[in-house]
Design a protein around this motif. Sequence first.
Motif, short mmCIF file in Angstrom:
data_model
loop_
_atom_site.label_atom_id
_atom_site.label_comp_id
_atom_site.label_asym_id
_atom_site.label_seq_id
_atom_site.Cartn_x
_atom_site.Cartn_y
_atom_site.Cartn_z
N ILE A 132 0.97 -1.14 -0.03
CA ILE A 132 0.02 -0.20 -0.09
C ILE A 132 0.90 1.05 -0.08
O ILE A 132 1.87 1.26 0.86
CB ILE A 132 -0.99 0.10 1.25
CG1 ILE A 132 -1.77 -1.46 1.24
CG2 ILE A 132 -1.84 1.28 1.23
CD1 ILE A 132 -2.34 -1.51 2.49
N ALA A 133 0.86 2.26 -0.83
CA ALA A 133 1.62 3.36 -0.89
C ALA A 133 0.68 4.63 -0.79
O ALA A 133 -0.43 4.44 -1.12
CB ALA A 133 2.03 3.51 -2.46
N VAL A 134 0.94 5.24 0.20
CA VAL A 134 0.21 6.38 0.49
C VAL A 134 1.32 7.72 0.34
O VAL A 134 2.42 7.72 0.76
CB VAL A 134 -0.04 6.31 2.09
CG1 VAL A 134 -0.77 7.91 2.50
CG2 VAL A 134 -0.98 5.54 2.26
N ASP A 135 0.97 8.62 -0.24
CA ASP A 135 1.72 9.93 -0.58
C ASP A 135 0.70 11.18 -0.61
O ASP A 135 -0.34 10.98 -0.79
CB ASP A 135 2.59 9.84 -1.89
CG ASP A 135 3.84 10.60 -2.06
OD1 ASP A 135 3.72 11.85 -1.63
OD2 ASP A 135 4.86 10.14 -2.30
N ASN A 139 -3.88 8.86 -2.02
CA ASN A 139 -3.50 10.15 -1.75
C ASN A 139 -3.79 10.72 -0.37
O ASN A 139 -5.03 10.88 -0.26
CB ASN A 139 -3.73 11.21 -2.80
CG ASN A 139 -3.06 12.59 -2.79
OD1 ASN A 139 -3.03 13.12 -1.75
ND2 ASN A 139 -2.35 13.08 -3.95
N SER A 140 -3.00 11.19 0.49
CA SER A 140 -3.38 11.49 1.84
C SER A 140 -4.01 13.00 1.85
O SER A 140 -4.99 13.19 2.79
CB SER A 140 -2.29 11.58 2.98
OG SER A 140 -1.04 12.36 2.48
N ASN A 141 -3.90 13.61 0.85
CA ASN A 141 -4.48 14.90 0.55
C ASN A 141 -5.89 14.74 0.25
O ASN A 141 -6.85 15.81 0.56
CB ASN A 141 -3.92 15.84 -0.12
CG ASN A 141 -2.58 16.36 0.46
OD1 ASN A 141 -2.32 16.45 1.63
ND2 ASN A 141 -1.50 16.64 -0.32
N ASP A 142 -6.26 13.74 -0.39
CA ASP A 142 -7.72 13.54 -1.03
C ASP A 142 -8.56 12.66 -0.16
O ASP A 142 -9.77 12.63 -0.30
CB ASP A 142 -7.44 12.78 -2.33
CG ASP A 142 -6.77 13.94 -3.49
OD1 ASP A 142 -6.81 15.02 -3.33
OD2 ASP A 142 -6.26 13.23 -4.38
N GLU A 143 -8.10 11.69 0.62
CA GLU A 143 -8.76 10.68 1.63
C GLU A 143 -9.18 11.27 2.78
O GLU A 143 -8.29 11.45 3.72
CB GLU A 143 -8.06 9.21 1.57
CG GLU A 143 -7.76 8.69 0.29
CD GLU A 143 -8.87 8.17 -0.42
OE1 GLU A 143 -10.20 8.00 0.25
OE2 GLU A 143 -8.95 7.81 -1.56
N ILE A 198 -9.57 3.48 6.27
CA ILE A 198 -9.32 2.87 5.29
C ILE A 198 -8.17 1.91 5.25
O ILE A 198 -8.24 0.78 5.04
CB ILE A 198 -8.87 3.84 3.68
CG1 ILE A 198 -10.35 4.37 3.58
CG2 ILE A 198 -8.32 2.93 2.64
CD1 ILE A 198 -10.04 5.43 2.30
N LEU A 199 -7.17 2.51 5.94
CA LEU A 199 -5.70 1.56 5.99
C LEU A 199 -6.15 0.57 7.52
O LEU A 199 -5.51 -0.51 7.29
CB LEU A 199 -4.75 2.69 6.67
CG LEU A 199 -4.18 3.60 5.33
CD1 LEU A 199 -3.29 4.54 5.73
CD2 LEU A 199 -3.57 2.76 4.24
N MET A 255 9.67 6.78 4.76
CA MET A 255 10.90 7.37 4.51
C MET A 255 10.84 9.07 4.43
O MET A 255 11.69 9.70 3.97
CB MET A 255 11.49 7.18 3.07
CG MET A 255 11.74 5.50 2.95
SD MET A 255 12.37 4.99 1.55
CE MET A 255 13.50 6.18 1.01
N SER A 256 9.68 9.49 4.57
CA SER A 256 9.39 10.97 4.43
C SER A 256 9.72 11.86 5.72
O SER A 256 10.22 12.93 5.63
CB SER A 256 7.83 11.32 4.54
OG SER A 256 7.10 11.25 5.47
N GLY A 257 9.88 11.19 6.96
CA GLY A 257 10.11 11.99 8.06
C GLY A 257 8.91 12.94 8.58
O GLY A 257 9.17 13.59 9.55
N SER A 258 7.91 12.95 8.03
CA SER A 258 6.84 14.03 8.23
C SER A 258 6.03 13.23 9.47
O SER A 258 5.64 12.18 9.68
CB SER A 258 5.91 13.86 6.94
OG SER A 258 4.49 14.16 7.68
N PRO A 259 5.88 14.38 10.39
CA PRO A 259 5.24 13.71 11.69
C PRO A 259 3.82 13.31 11.31
O PRO A 259 3.35 12.36 11.92
CB PRO A 259 5.22 15.25 12.50
CG PRO A 259 6.38 15.79 12.08
CD PRO A 259 6.54 15.60 10.52
N ASP A 260 3.12 14.01 10.37
CA ASP A 260 1.68 13.48 10.21
C ASP A 260 1.72 12.06 9.45
O ASP A 260 0.95 11.23 9.75
CB ASP A 260 1.05 14.46 9.10
CG ASP A 260 0.86 15.77 9.56
OD1 ASP A 260 0.52 15.95 11.02
OD2 ASP A 260 0.62 16.50 8.80
N ALA A 261 2.65 11.70 8.44
CA ALA A 261 3.02 10.37 8.02
C ALA A 261 3.32 9.29 9.09
O ALA A 261 2.78 8.25 9.24
CB ALA A 261 4.15 10.52 6.93
#
Length: 82
Positions: free
Chosen positions: A11-14, A33-37, A43-44, A55-61
């Motif tokens: 599952i890819a999320v971006d 797309n995490s901006n669209d869902e 879902i996940l 690999m993003s390091g984003s706190p939200d991710a």
Amino acid sequence: MSKVAGATRIIAVDVNSERLQGSKAFGADFSYNSNDETNLPEILAEHKIDVVFDMSGSPDAIELGIASLRTDGTAIWAKRSF
């Protein structure tokens, strides 16, 4: 690499739709797309995810990844720094 290691679903999320389209060529079975869902955590959770690799390091991710893991799941966080 995940499929070779035995993953049955990838599952890819971006936030980037172009990267998500490319994820299919690299073996992703599902892409979101995490901006669209708006209900992405739900879902996940339905996928019963065993391993999250970020690999993003984003706190939200990172937060989404942890929330998506099933009990006893494994989280892998990799961020390159310069």
